[in-house]
Design an enzyme around this catalytic site. Structure first.
Site, short mmCIF file in Angstrom:
data_model
loop_
_atom_site.label_atom_id
_atom_site.label_comp_id
_atom_site.label_asym_id
_atom_site.label_seq_id
_atom_site.Cartn_x
_atom_site.Cartn_y
_atom_site.Cartn_z
N ASP A 149 -1.25 5.03 -6.41
CA ASP A 149 0.18 4.82 -6.15
C ASP A 149 1.00 5.97 -6.68
O ASP A 149 2.10 6.23 -6.21
CB ASP A 149 0.65 3.49 -6.76
CG ASP A 149 0.12 2.34 -5.90
OD1 ASP A 149 -1.05 1.96 -6.10
OD2 ASP A 149 0.84 1.90 -5.00
N CYS B 39 -8.96 -3.20 -5.26
CA CYS B 39 -7.75 -3.39 -4.46
C CYS B 39 -7.99 -3.05 -2.99
O CYS B 39 -9.14 -3.13 -2.51
CB CYS B 39 -6.57 -2.60 -5.03
SG CYS B 39 -4.96 -3.15 -4.37
N LYS C 63 1.86 11.21 -2.93
CA LYS C 63 1.85 10.30 -4.08
C LYS C 63 1.89 11.05 -5.42
O LYS C 63 1.86 10.43 -6.48
CB LYS C 63 0.63 9.39 -4.01
CG LYS C 63 0.65 8.51 -2.77
CD LYS C 63 -0.66 7.82 -2.59
CE LYS C 63 -0.74 7.11 -1.26
NZ LYS C 63 -2.10 6.71 -0.93
N ARG D 86 10.11 -0.76 -4.37
CA ARG D 86 9.03 -1.02 -5.35
C ARG D 86 9.03 0.17 -6.29
O ARG D 86 9.01 1.32 -5.84
CB ARG D 86 7.68 -1.18 -4.64
CG ARG D 86 7.60 -2.51 -3.90
CD ARG D 86 6.19 -2.85 -3.50
NE ARG D 86 5.38 -3.28 -4.62
CZ ARG D 86 4.05 -3.41 -4.53
NH1 ARG D 86 3.42 -3.13 -3.40
NH2 ARG D 86 3.34 -3.82 -5.57
N GLY E 198 0.87 -1.17 0.00
CA GLY E 198 0.00 0.00 0.00
C GLY E 198 0.91 1.22 0.00
O GLY E 198 1.87 1.29 0.78
N ALA E 199 0.60 2.19 -0.89
CA ALA E 199 1.55 3.28 -1.14
C ALA E 199 1.88 4.11 0.11
O ALA E 199 3.03 4.50 0.31
CB ALA E 199 1.00 4.18 -2.24
N ASN F 172 -2.68 3.26 -10.37
CA ASN F 172 -3.17 2.47 -9.23
C ASN F 172 -3.15 1.00 -9.63
O ASN F 172 -2.78 0.64 -10.76
CB ASN F 172 -4.58 2.94 -8.82
CG ASN F 172 -5.01 2.35 -7.49
OD1 ASN F 172 -4.29 2.39 -6.50
ND2 ASN F 172 -6.21 1.78 -7.45
C1 RUB Z 1 -1.97 -1.20 -3.47
C2 RUB Z 1 -2.78 -0.20 -4.23
C3 RUB Z 1 -3.52 0.83 -3.42
C4 RUB Z 1 -2.67 2.10 -3.34
C5 RUB Z 1 -3.24 3.08 -2.33
O1 RUB Z 1 -1.12 -1.96 -4.30
O2 RUB Z 1 -2.79 -0.16 -5.44
O3 RUB Z 1 -4.73 1.16 -4.04
O4 RUB Z 1 -1.36 1.76 -2.94
O5 RUB Z 1 -3.21 2.52 -1.04
P1 RUB Z 1 -0.13 -3.06 -3.67
P2 RUB Z 1 -3.15 3.44 0.26
O6 RUB Z 1 -0.98 -4.03 -2.92
O7 RUB Z 1 0.55 -3.66 -4.84
O8 RUB Z 1 0.84 -2.32 -2.76
O9 RUB Z 1 -4.32 4.38 0.16
O10 RUB Z 1 -3.23 2.50 1.41
O11 RUB Z 1 -1.86 4.20 0.22
#
Ligand code: RUB
Length: 302
Positions: free
Chosen positions: A194, A123, A230, A55, A19-20, A204
């Site tokens: 992301d 996701c 982001k 990543r 998660g980003a 994303n």
């Molecule tokens: C996670 C993903 C999420 C964004 C935003 O991808 O695409 O939609 O990262 O997440 P992965 P957040 O599972 O490959 O990391 O809002 O928690 O930053």
């Protein structure tokens, strides 16, 4: 002594931390640990380099690392004890800002959820979940539909977290999106990000751009919820963000001799996005460039 930086880089690569926002916070926390250990600016830069591209797609990661390294650079001429103290103060405030952004975006984003809405998400995003949980706690009754999100099934996490918070949630397979948007009369789509590019395009989880095409064809609005960390400063200067390919094993090990591609993210064009909710407020995708101009994140190749 435990090498926290290498372990964090490994955890990010293996998606133990994902998660980003979470990966950006984890990188900042690892560098905070290096500062607390009394490392020199040169060694901190080395640690930053180990973390930065663990990543490749989520720009929150290099943005967070660059932010911390800039703080270190700013303070490098201070006396040793002041150097450590000042760095720790600034890094701590950065980390809390990032963590608090979820609540701030939830406050703003929850106002967009109306009674009896059916909302689809793809996701797993802490930021989007924050919005749903806040709206539900505020007494708005609505339903969420979430996709499985092949190949790693992050949608299961979304379903579990929403269920735990008593938000009604229905799980569907990714290829049912077009059918279900219509059948379940979905009102809005919320997704995380992301990376946000200077032209308002959003990167994303793979499949987001397909969801966007379907939603657009039915005039269902697609809303992105994202922290300003982001937004990609380098995109102003034409840097293309690498889309991570996670290899074939995540998909199948059974089809020997068949070429398998596993891109982890895709680009949703700005014209398919109605709003971007940030901790600074709601902006149209066309305002991404102005947001970037207010950034304190270092622009690498300016
Ligand atoms: C996670 C993903 C999420 C964004 C935003 O991808 O695409 O939609 O990262 O997440 P992965 P957040 O599972 O490959 O990391 O809002 O928690 O930053």
């Amino acid at each position: 002594m435990k090498d926290v930086v290498s372990k964090t880089a490994r955890d990010i690569k293996s998606m133990k931390v994902r998660g980003a926002l979470d990966i950006a916070v984890a990188a900042a926390e690892a560098l905070r640990n290096s500062v607390a250990l009394g490392k020199t600016p040169k060694d901190l830069a080395k640690d930053g380099a180990k973390l930065k591209y663990a990543r490749p797609t989520a720009v929150s990661l290099p943005n967070a690392v660059n932010y911390v390294l800039e703080v270190v650079e700013e303070n490098k001429n201070l006396a040793k004890s002041d150097f450590k103290k000042k760095n720790l103060e600034q890094i701590d405030s950065f980390i809390s800002e990032q963590k608090n952004s979820i609540a701030r975006i939830a406050e703003i984003g929850s106002r967009l959820i109306e009674k009896n809405d059916t909302i689809l998400t793809h996701c797993q995003s802490d930021t989007v979940e924050g919005i749903f949980i806040k709206a539900w706690k505020d007494g708005v009754k609505f339903d969420v539909v979430c996709t499985e999100t092949r190949p790693r099934h992050q949608g299961y996490l979304t379903a579990k977290i929403l269920k735990k918070n008593k938000v009604p949630v229905t799980l569907i397979i990714d290829s049912a999106v077009n059918h279900m948007l219509k059948k379940l009369e979905v009102d809005k789509v919320f997704v995380g990000a992301d990376a946000v590019l200077a032209n308002g395009d959003v990167i994303n989880k793979i499949g987001t751009s397909q969801v966007a095409v379907c939603a657009n064809s039915m005039e269902i609005e697609l809303i992105v919820a994202t922290q300003s960390i982001k937004f990609s400063p380098e995109s102003v200067y034409g840097k293309v963000i690498e889309i991570e390919d996670r290899g074939s094993k995540e998909i199948t090990s059974e089809l020997k001799g068949v070429r398998i591609l596993n891109p982890a993210f895709d680009v949703t064009p700005a014209h398919h996005i109605s709003k971007i909710i940030t901790e600074h407020g709601i902006i149209p995708p066309a305002a991404a460039y102005q947001m970037l101009r207010h950034f304190k994140y270092k622009i690498e190749n300016e």
